[in-house]
Design a protein around this motif. Structure first.
Motif, PDB file in Angstrom:
ATOM      1  N   THR A  24     -10.020-128.975  13.798  1.00  0.00           N
ATOM      2  CA  THR A  24      -9.546-129.459  14.975  1.00  0.00           C
ATOM      3  C   THR A  24      -9.206-131.112  14.978  1.00  0.00           C
ATOM      4  N   LYS A  25      -9.917-131.864  14.696  1.00  0.00           N
ATOM      5  CA  LYS A  25      -9.584-133.167  14.763  1.00  0.00           C
ATOM      6  C   LYS A  25      -8.455-133.424  13.835  1.00  0.00           C
ATOM      7  N   ALA A  26      -8.263-132.937  12.830  1.00  0.00           N
ATOM      8  CA  ALA A  26      -7.215-133.013  11.970  1.00  0.00           C
ATOM      9  C   ALA A  26      -5.866-132.738  12.346  1.00  0.00           C
ATOM     10  N   HIS A  27      -5.841-131.583  13.034  1.00  0.00           N
ATOM     11  CA  HIS A  27      -4.712-131.032  13.950  1.00  0.00           C
ATOM     12  C   HIS A  27      -4.496-131.772  15.189  1.00  0.00           C
ATOM     13  N   ILE A  28      -5.374-132.339  15.958  1.00  0.00           N
ATOM     14  CA  ILE A  28      -5.255-133.056  16.964  1.00  0.00           C
ATOM     15  C   ILE A  28      -4.396-134.350  16.668  1.00  0.00           C
ATOM     16  N   ASN A  29      -5.127-134.947  15.329  1.00  0.00           N
ATOM     17  CA  ASN A  29      -4.451-135.975  14.881  1.00  0.00           C
ATOM     18  C   ASN A  29      -2.859-136.014  14.663  1.00  0.00           C
ATOM     19  N   ARG A  30      -2.611-134.820  13.786  1.00  0.00           N
ATOM     20  CA  ARG A  30      -1.257-134.527  13.660  1.00  0.00           C
ATOM     21  C   ARG A  30      -0.378-134.164  14.726  1.00  0.00           C
ATOM     22  N   LEU A  31      -0.884-133.481  15.821  1.00  0.00           N
ATOM     23  CA  LEU A  31      -0.262-133.366  17.264  1.00  0.00           C
ATOM     24  C   LEU A  31       0.347-134.744  17.887  1.00  0.00           C
ATOM     25  N   LYS A  32      -0.793-135.853  17.762  1.00  0.00           N
ATOM     26  CA  LYS A  32      -0.653-136.996  18.549  1.00  0.00           C
ATOM     27  C   LYS A  32       0.392-137.598  17.540  1.00  0.00           C
TER      28      LYS A  32
END
Length: 75
Positions: A24-32
């Motif tokens: 999740t953290k990596a995906h949220i970073n990519r989304l941002k």
């Protein structure tokens, strides 16, 4: 940005819900970082689109402007 780019989901923006949950953290970073939505799949089928809040806000604002312009042109 070309309007066709906005409507297209890139292959790198498609991932499984399982991978999203595990990372999740990596995906949220990519989304941002990218501002692009991510398409999440379940059993290989598209199920959910996730997007960061600021990108979603920009999308809603753009839609509102489009709708206002369309109404103004029809009057």
């Amino acid at each position: 940005v070309c309007s066709s780019d906005l409507a297209m989901i890139r292959s790198e923006d498609i991932t499984s819900l399982t991978d999203f949950a595990k990372n999740t953290k990596a995906h949220i970073n990519r989304l941002k970082r990218t501002g692009r939505p991510e398409l999440l799949t379940v059993n290989g089928k598209a199920e959910v689109v996730v997007q960061n809040a600021s990108a979603y806000q920009r999308l809603i604002e753009s839609l509102g402007k489009f709708q206002r312009n369309r109404r103004e042109k029809s009057e």
